[in-house]
Design a protein around this motif. Structure first.
Motif, PDB file in Angstrom:
ATOM      1  N   VAL A   1      38.792  69.927  86.121  1.00 26.84           N
ATOM      2  CA  VAL A   1      37.355  70.161  85.984  1.00 26.84           C
ATOM      3  C   VAL A   1      36.934  69.891  84.545  1.00 26.84           C
ATOM      4  CG1 VAL A   1      35.504  71.882  86.155  1.00 26.84           C
ATOM      5  CG2 VAL A   1      37.364  71.857  87.838  1.00 26.84           C
ATOM      6  N   ALA A   2      35.796  69.223  84.398  1.00 28.71           N
ATOM      7  CA  ALA A   2      35.215  68.966  83.080  1.00 28.71           C
ATOM      8  C   ALA A   2      34.132  69.999  82.807  1.00 28.71           C
ATOM      9  CB  ALA A   2      34.623  67.562  83.021  1.00 28.71           C
ATOM     10  N   VAL A   3      34.295  70.768  81.734  1.00 33.20           N
ATOM     11  CA  VAL A   3      33.312  71.790  81.353  1.00 33.20           C
ATOM     12  C   VAL A   3      32.771  71.429  79.971  1.00 33.20           C
ATOM     13  CG1 VAL A   3      32.865  74.245  81.048  1.00 33.20           C
ATOM     14  CG2 VAL A   3      34.656  73.488  82.635  1.00 33.20           C
ATOM     15  N   PRO A   4      31.456  71.255  79.821  1.00 35.09           N
ATOM     16  CA  PRO A   4      30.905  70.871  78.508  1.00 35.09           C
ATOM     17  C   PRO A   4      30.954  72.021  77.516  1.00 35.09           C
ATOM     18  CG  PRO A   4      29.139  71.263  80.051  1.00 35.09           C
ATOM     19  CD  PRO A   4      30.401  71.360  80.847  1.00 35.09           C
ATOM     20  N   PHE A   5      30.926  71.683  76.238  1.00 35.75           N
ATOM     21  CA  PHE A   5      30.747  72.687  75.203  1.00 35.75           C
ATOM     22  C   PHE A   5      29.293  73.150  75.213  1.00 35.75           C
ATOM     23  CE2 PHE A   5      34.448  70.339  73.590  1.00 35.75           C
ATOM     24  CZ  PHE A   5      35.308  71.402  73.338  1.00 35.75           C
ATOM     25  N   ASP A   6      29.059  74.397  74.775  1.00 39.04           N
ATOM     26  CA  ASP A   6      27.686  74.904  74.802  1.00 39.04           C
ATOM     27  C   ASP A   6      26.784  74.135  73.838  1.00 39.04           C
ATOM     28  OD1 ASP A   6      28.780  75.906  72.504  1.00 39.04           O
ATOM     29  OD2 ASP A   6      28.209  77.992  72.863  1.00 39.04           O
ATOM     30  N   GLU A   7      27.371  73.590  72.780  1.00 41.29           N
ATOM     31  CA  GLU A   7      26.668  72.630  71.938  1.00 41.29           C
ATOM     32  C   GLU A   7      27.302  71.269  72.220  1.00 41.29           C
ATOM     33  OE1 GLU A   7      26.672  73.700  67.857  1.00 41.29           O
ATOM     34  OE2 GLU A   7      25.902  75.731  68.214  1.00 41.29           O
ATOM     35  N   PRO A   8      26.684  70.451  73.088  1.00 37.92           N
ATOM     36  CA  PRO A   8      27.330  69.217  73.554  1.00 37.92           C
ATOM     37  C   PRO A   8      27.826  68.345  72.406  1.00 37.92           C
ATOM     38  CG  PRO A   8      25.318  69.640  74.790  1.00 37.92           C
ATOM     39  CD  PRO A   8      25.346  70.641  73.665  1.00 37.92           C
ATOM     40  N   VAL A   9      28.989  67.753  72.616  1.00 40.94           N
ATOM     41  CA  VAL A   9      29.628  66.906  71.612  1.00 40.94           C
ATOM     42  C   VAL A   9      29.733  65.490  72.177  1.00 40.94           C
ATOM     43  CG1 VAL A   9      31.679  66.516  70.209  1.00 40.94           C
ATOM     44  CG2 VAL A   9      30.949  68.854  70.729  1.00 40.94           C
ATOM     45  N   PHE A  10      29.162  64.528  71.462  1.00 39.80           N
ATOM     46  CA  PHE A  10      29.203  63.138  71.904  1.00 39.80           C
ATOM     47  C   PHE A  10      29.876  62.275  70.836  1.00 39.80           C
ATOM     48  CE2 PHE A  10      25.674  64.972  74.237  1.00 39.80           C
ATOM     49  CZ  PHE A  10      25.885  64.475  75.520  1.00 39.80           C
ATOM     50  N   LEU A  11      30.607  61.268  71.295  1.00 38.29           N
ATOM     51  CA  LEU A  11      31.251  60.312  70.406  1.00 38.29           C
ATOM     52  C   LEU A  11      30.626  58.939  70.608  1.00 38.29           C
ATOM     53  CD1 LEU A  11      35.028  61.218  70.837  1.00 38.29           C
ATOM     54  CD2 LEU A  11      33.510  61.869  68.969  1.00 38.29           C
ATOM     55  N   ASP A  12      30.250  58.298  69.508  1.00 41.47           N
ATOM     56  CA  ASP A  12      29.743  56.932  69.561  1.00 41.47           C
ATOM     57  C   ASP A  12      30.917  55.975  69.415  1.00 41.47           C
ATOM     58  OD1 ASP A  12      27.159  57.757  69.856  1.00 41.47           O
ATOM     59  OD2 ASP A  12      26.635  57.582  67.743  1.00 41.47           O
ATOM     60  N   LEU A  13      31.151  55.190  70.440  1.00 40.09           N
ATOM     61  CA  LEU A  13      32.258  54.244  70.459  1.00 40.09           C
ATOM     62  C   LEU A  13      31.724  52.851  70.185  1.00 40.09           C
ATOM     63  CD1 LEU A  13      33.838  55.807  73.625  1.00 40.09           C
ATOM     64  CD2 LEU A  13      34.769  55.961  71.328  1.00 40.09           C
ATOM     65  N   SER A  14      32.280  52.205  69.173  1.00 38.92           N
ATOM     66  CA  SER A  14      31.748  50.923  68.697  1.00 38.92           C
ATOM     67  C   SER A  14      32.831  49.852  68.668  1.00 38.92           C
ATOM     68  CB  SER A  14      31.155  51.074  67.287  1.00 38.92           C
ATOM     69  OG  SER A  14      30.098  52.012  67.278  1.00 38.92           O
ATOM     70  N   LEU A  15      32.405  48.615  68.879  1.00 40.56           N
ATOM     71  CA  LEU A  15      33.275  47.467  68.684  1.00 40.56           C
ATOM     72  C   LEU A  15      33.200  47.082  67.210  1.00 40.56           C
ATOM     73  CD1 LEU A  15      35.085  45.465  70.229  1.00 40.56           C
ATOM     74  CD2 LEU A  15      33.083  43.998  70.487  1.00 40.56           C
ATOM     75  N   ALA A  16      34.358  46.863  66.571  1.00 43.71           N
ATOM     76  CA  ALA A  16      34.390  46.642  65.121  1.00 43.71           C
ATOM     77  C   ALA A  16      35.227  45.418  64.783  1.00 43.71           C
ATOM     78  CB  ALA A  16      34.955  47.874  64.410  1.00 43.71           C
ATOM     79  N   TRP A  17      34.855  44.770  63.682  1.00 35.31           N
ATOM     80  CA  TRP A  17      35.647  43.680  63.117  1.00 35.31           C
ATOM     81  C   TRP A  17      35.407  43.659  61.618  1.00 35.31           C
ATOM     82  CZ3 TRP A  17      31.451  43.228  66.283  1.00 35.31           C
ATOM     83  CH2 TRP A  17      30.309  42.614  65.773  1.00 35.31           C
TER      84      TRP A  17
END
Length: 300
Positions: A254-270
């Protein structure tokens, strides 16, 4: 000095010895030793500190190493561009992807690109995002998917997607019925965590330091199936990207969110200012076109 000598010298400095450099370059170790002695004789300088445990550059060697890296990169870029001007259709692309994205996000993208460009060869490397950034900087990778937080000044990045970090627990766990979990409560449980260098571990370490709240680490592993097995058996809980939990075939996590949602920005890099081959540019364009619709729905 020639390119071969500089290539050998860079490898010796990078891998800390003649034998390690020889293995990486697939040549005999004596050939590197002879080349380094000739290089030092030509320049009338001692370039390497030789010891039983590790070989490191001297002060003079550090100066030459900086020049060697730039000269080798320029030579490789020139050779690649000349091949493309001759119209060669084939080429190899070296792409770095974190393990979770490699398992759950990128397979259809990679297969779609291979279907469109069947003559191109894809070499995919799995590492933590900090290590991937270093590999792009040193030229070991052409492109990589990273967490650009903070944005690296020496890399070009393009946002691919934003993914939520969630707590992963077994379906029968007391936390499974919760709508959210505070960070302090998460840290009160035995944890299964990635090793240092992976973005989920960095998140835990940063929060721990910020709040002076030591995590109760029960297991350290970069293997996603093993982490899931440990969580299923009740020996700890963990954090994953939401996609990893929701796409689990056994459907017992089961996936349970944090009470203060945490998001990660995933980027393509070179590498910023580096030469992008036509193959690499085609891959960038393809990946961004595949993720374009997703970015319209990113959480703010």
């Amino acid at each position: 000095m020639d390119i071969k000598q500089l290539t050998y010298f860079k490898a010796v400095c990078q891998y800390g010895g003649f034998s390690a450099a020889a293995r990486r370059l697939h040549i005999a170790q004596p050939a590197i030793s002879i080349a380094m002695r000739k290089l030092e004789a030509e320049l009338n300088l001692t370039l390497l500190h030789r010891s039983d445990r590790q070989i490191t550059p001297t002060v003079e060697g550090e100066v030459l190493l900086g020049h060697a890296i730039r000269i080798i990169e320029m030579s490789e870029a020139a050779e690649l561009e000349m091949r493309e001007l001759r119209g060669l259709a084939k080429g190899e692309m070296r792409i770095g992807i974190p393990s979770m994205l490699g398992s759950y996000y990128f397979p259809p993208i990679l297969m779609g690109f291979k279907h469109r460009y069947p003559a191109l060869s894809l070499s995919v490397y799995e590492q933590g995002t900090r290590r991937l950034q270093d590999m792009i900087r040193t030229g070991e990778l052409d492109l990589g998917v990273v967490v650009a937080d903070p944005p690296p000044e020496d890399l070009e990045t393009r946002l691919l997607t934003r993914e939520e970090m969630v707590v992963c627990v077994p379906r029968e766990h007391p936390l499974a019925a919760r709508s959210s979990i505070c960070m302090e409560e998460f840290f009160s449980h035995e944890l299964v965590v990635f090793k240092t260098g992976y973005f989920l571990r960095e998140f835990i370490d940063r929060y721990s330091q910020k709040r002076s709240l030591p995590p109760k680490i029960a297991f350290e592993t970069n293997l996603i199936p093993l982490t899931k097995a440990i969580v299923r058996q009740g020996f700890g809980i963990t954090t994953f990207l939401r996609m990893v939990v929701e796409q689990d075939t056994q459907n017992d996590l089961v996936a349970v969110p944090f009470d203060e949602p945490v998001f990660l920005d995933l980027s393509l890099a070179w590498k910023k200012g580096g030469y992008l081959s036509r193959a690499n540019q085609a891959f960038i364009d393809f990946v961004l076109s595949q993720t374009k619709d997703m970015k319209h729905h990113l959480p703010q």
